[in-house]
Design a protein around this motif. Structure first.
Motif, short mmCIF file in Angstrom:
data_model
loop_
_atom_site.label_atom_id
_atom_site.label_comp_id
_atom_site.label_asym_id
_atom_site.label_seq_id
_atom_site.Cartn_x
_atom_site.Cartn_y
_atom_site.Cartn_z
N LYS A 1 7.36 62.88 59.97
CA LYS A 1 6.01 62.29 59.97
C LYS A 1 5.48 62.13 58.55
O LYS A 1 4.77 61.18 58.26
CB LYS A 1 5.04 63.15 60.79
CG LYS A 1 5.21 62.95 62.29
CD LYS A 1 4.03 63.51 63.05
CE LYS A 1 4.21 63.30 64.53
NZ LYS A 1 3.05 63.79 65.30
N ARG B 1 4.51 58.67 56.41
CA ARG B 1 3.11 58.69 55.95
C ARG B 1 2.14 58.79 57.11
O ARG B 1 1.03 58.28 57.06
CB ARG B 1 2.79 57.47 55.07
CG ARG B 1 3.40 57.62 53.69
CD ARG B 1 3.26 56.39 52.87
NE ARG B 1 1.91 56.23 52.31
CZ ARG B 1 1.62 55.31 51.39
NH1 ARG B 1 2.55 54.49 50.95
NH2 ARG B 1 0.40 55.21 50.92
N LEU B 2 2.57 59.46 58.18
CA LEU B 2 1.64 59.74 59.28
C LEU B 2 0.95 61.08 59.05
O LEU B 2 -0.03 61.41 59.70
CB LEU B 2 2.40 59.75 60.61
CG LEU B 2 2.90 58.39 61.09
CD1 LEU B 2 3.88 58.53 62.24
CD2 LEU B 2 1.74 57.48 61.48
N MET B 3 1.53 61.86 58.13
CA MET B 3 0.93 63.14 57.73
C MET B 3 1.08 63.22 56.22
O MET B 3 1.97 62.61 55.65
CB MET B 3 1.72 64.30 58.35
CG MET B 3 1.28 64.72 59.71
SD MET B 3 2.43 65.93 60.35
CE MET B 3 1.31 67.18 60.80
N VAL C 1 0.09 50.97 55.50
CA VAL C 1 0.36 50.13 56.67
C VAL C 1 1.71 49.41 56.52
O VAL C 1 2.54 49.38 57.44
CB VAL C 1 -0.80 49.14 56.87
CG1 VAL C 1 -0.49 48.14 57.95
CG2 VAL C 1 -2.09 49.88 57.20
N ARG D 1 4.59 51.98 56.76
CA ARG D 1 4.91 52.44 58.12
C ARG D 1 5.60 51.37 58.95
O ARG D 1 6.37 51.70 59.86
CB ARG D 1 3.64 52.92 58.83
CG ARG D 1 3.13 54.23 58.27
CD ARG D 1 2.12 54.87 59.18
NE ARG D 1 0.81 54.27 59.05
CZ ARG D 1 -0.20 54.82 58.36
NH1 ARG D 1 -0.04 55.98 57.76
NH2 ARG D 1 -1.35 54.22 58.30
N SER D 2 5.32 50.11 58.67
CA SER D 2 6.00 49.11 59.48
C SER D 2 7.43 48.88 58.99
O SER D 2 8.30 48.46 59.76
CB SER D 2 5.19 47.82 59.57
OG SER D 2 5.59 46.89 58.62
N GLN E 1 9.95 53.06 59.84
CA GLN E 1 9.30 53.28 61.13
C GLN E 1 9.73 54.56 61.83
O GLN E 1 10.91 54.84 61.99
CB GLN E 1 9.53 52.07 62.03
CG GLN E 1 8.38 51.91 62.98
CD GLN E 1 8.49 50.66 63.83
OE1 GLN E 1 8.68 50.75 65.03
NE2 GLN E 1 8.40 49.50 63.21
N PHE E 2 8.72 55.28 62.24
CA PHE E 2 8.92 56.57 62.91
C PHE E 2 8.94 56.37 64.43
O PHE E 2 8.09 55.68 64.97
CB PHE E 2 7.78 57.50 62.52
CG PHE E 2 7.72 58.79 63.29
CD1 PHE E 2 8.62 59.83 63.05
CD2 PHE E 2 6.76 58.97 64.28
CE1 PHE E 2 8.55 61.01 63.76
CE2 PHE E 2 6.68 60.16 65.00
CZ PHE E 2 7.59 61.18 64.74
N LYS F 1 9.03 62.34 71.96
CA LYS F 1 8.48 61.98 73.28
C LYS F 1 8.16 60.49 73.24
O LYS F 1 7.36 60.05 72.44
CB LYS F 1 7.20 62.78 73.52
CG LYS F 1 6.62 62.63 74.91
CD LYS F 1 5.38 63.48 75.07
CE LYS F 1 4.14 62.63 75.12
NZ LYS F 1 2.89 63.37 74.97
N ILE G 1 6.46 57.13 73.55
CA ILE G 1 5.06 56.77 73.81
C ILE G 1 5.03 55.37 74.41
O ILE G 1 5.46 54.39 73.80
CB ILE G 1 4.23 56.79 72.51
CG1 ILE G 1 4.37 58.13 71.80
CG2 ILE G 1 2.76 56.47 72.81
CD1 ILE G 1 3.90 59.33 72.58
N ARG H 1 11.96 48.99 70.87
CA ARG H 1 10.70 48.47 70.31
C ARG H 1 10.70 48.61 68.78
O ARG H 1 10.19 47.74 68.07
CB ARG H 1 9.54 49.25 70.93
CG ARG H 1 8.17 48.71 70.63
CD ARG H 1 7.13 49.41 71.47
NE ARG H 1 7.18 50.86 71.30
CZ ARG H 1 6.54 51.74 72.08
NH1 ARG H 1 5.81 51.32 73.09
NH2 ARG H 1 6.65 53.03 71.88
#
Lengths: 264, 221
Positions: free
Chosen positions: B51, B55-57, B77, B80-81, B84-85, B89, B91, B153
């Motif tokens: 994460k 860069r989600l954390m 932005v 992250r694109s 990609q993480f 689980k 989603i 995805r």
């Protein structure tokens, strides 16, 4: 004379205490233990209303624009405190945002109503401005509390989805807009619903008051209609403002979820 | 600032405290066309590391370089694109599987990315999802199906680097192998790489990985 305002004299006021005795009798018969609170409550209600009555009379006579503005700002401040006090499980402090929201929405809609629609002389007539702005504030306050609470609980309940959207390259707005929309909807729904049933289920307090004060009901409903759509507009603006001002607080400066939200 | 030139993606001394007294501190590098495996016991912060790389954390300290450029030189932005993480689980969002697959393309930042229907059908077929499933409600998917939809995805938006957290956790043995082979094949094309968290040794047999990064449990004294 059928129509016209009938004042309540001191004697009639004292006579109304019979009603307190009835309430007290119920409390005593049922051993509710409410008697003391009832007496204290009656006393407080009497004193508070007398004071506000004199204060309003004083303010109405002064009719000073700056004093009116100061009073409305104070009312906005108290309303914003009340709105945020009710929202407990929130990861950021929304007091400043809710004050700004309530002040902006109240002034915007209130000025439109007072200046353009009711148009008293002078335009800032305290007798019109204070009750109108007060009604707007009371309703926007509830809406702000509902919208804030809903936004926080929706995002918290869908934190994985929000983070996944961010992982796709979504901006914080794109990641949370679906839940923010729900929050605005939650804030506006009670007001929209009240438009549907007004006059059928209940007569609004303001209209009742005007009828008691001797106004022709067909005139009173005009006022009531303006007040209702004014409240709806103020509530819509307030909900939109409060979510716009606060949703970013759930994200950090790197456009990711803030640690406060994650650790809740 | 650059300590080393010509590296595709590397992270240096990514440090972060978590769970009161634990912390992670890792450095590694991955070349284009290859896979870095991250292993270690649960609680060692492997998912947190991924994460952070997405860069989600935020880390407490440490730097990441992509094409020898510091990560802060990219907008979060855009980062992250392209990096990609995919969470362990899967989603899934309300709507059909097709709507789920299209979701990333609806974002402003991904406007330049084109939906490639052939690619969708290719990956679905490869991972054992019949194309008729596209119109199915996504919430009716089993855990294993949802995991593959989530992976596809990510694949079809053609990021440069995939950060996969236990991609086979929800899969049975057969789909596990084909999914790993799909990832392996994906990495080989063009300028791509993957960092995969896994603690299943079985998984490693099916991946042509370059290196293993072992994350121990580190406790602050």
């Amino acid at each position: 004379m059928d129509s016209g305002y009938i004042p309540i004299s001191n004697w009639q006021l004292i006579l109304s205490l019979v009603l307190v005795l009835i309430t007290g009798l119920v409390s005593m018969l049922m051993k509710l233990g409410l008697f003391k609170s009832l007496l204290w409550g009656t006393f407080r209600a009497f004193i508070q209303l007398m004071l506000i009555g004199y204060l309003l009379t004083f303010i109405f006579e002064l009719n000073n624009l700056l004093i009116i503005i100061a009073i409305i700002l104070l009312m906005s401040f108290i309303a914003s405190r009340e709105a945020t006090r009710r929202v407990t499980k929130i990861a950021f402090n929304p007091s400043i945002s809710s004050f700004l929201t309530l002040t902006a929405s109240t002034f915007l809609v209130g000025i439109i109503v007072v200046v353009l629609i009711i148009a008293p002389e002078p335009w800032y007539s305290a007798r019109i401005v204070i009750p109108i702005f007060g009604m707007i504030l009371g309703n926007s306050m509830n809406a702000v509390a509902l919208a804030l609470d809903r936004m926080h609980s929706e995002i918290y309940a869908h934190i994985d989805q929000v983070e996944q959207m961010l992982a796709f390259g979504a901006t914080p707005w794109e990641a949370s807009r679906y839940y923010i929309r729900k929050a605005v909807e939650a804030g506006m729904t009670p007001t929209i619903n009240s438009l549907m049933v007004v006059g059928l289920v209940s007569l609004p307090g303001m209209m009742t008051g005007q009828i008691l004060a001797g106004m022709d009901p067909s005139e009173a409903v005009r006022y009531q209609f303006v007040v209702l759509i004014m409240i709806a507009a103020a509530v819509a603006i307030a909900c939109l403002l409060i979510v716009s001002l606060t949703y970013k607080k759930m994200f950090n400066d790197d456009m990711a979820l803030s640690e406060n939200i994650r650790n809740k | 600032m650059e300590t080393k030139s010509g590296s595709f993606f590397r992270f240096e001394k990514i440090y972060r405290q978590f769970d009161t007294n634990r912390y992670l501190e890792e450095s590694a590098e991955v070349e284009a066309g290859s896979i870095l495996i991250v292993t270690g016991p649960s609680g060692s912060g492997k998912s947190t590391l991924l994460k952070i790389l997405a860069r989600l954390m935020k880390p407490d300290s440490g730097e990441v370089y992509w094409h020898d450029k510091n990560w802060l030189a990219y907008s979060p932005v855009q980062w992250r694109s392209e990096i990609q993480f995919v969470s362990q689980k899967p989603i899934i969002f309300p709507g059909s599987i097709k709507e789920n697959l299209m979701l990333p393309f609806s974002l402003k930042n991904n406007k330049g990315k084109k939906v490639n229907t052939e690619l969708i059908l290719y990956y679905m077929d490869k991972t054992g999802l019949p194309s008729q499933m596209l119109s199915q409600e996504a919430k009716t998917l089993s855990g294993g199906e949802a995991a593959r939809v989530a992976l596809i995805r990510a694949l079809i938006t053609e990021p440069d680097i995939l950060l996969l957290d236990e991609p086979t956790a929800f899969l049975d043995n057969e789909t596990r192998i084909i999914t790993l082979e799909t990832i392996d094949e994906w990495v080989k094309e063009q300028n791509r790489a993957a960092i995969i968290v896994s603690h299943q040794e079985e998984d490693l047999k099916h991946l042509n990985y370059q290196e293993i990064l072992h994350c121990p449990i580190r406790k602050a004294v």
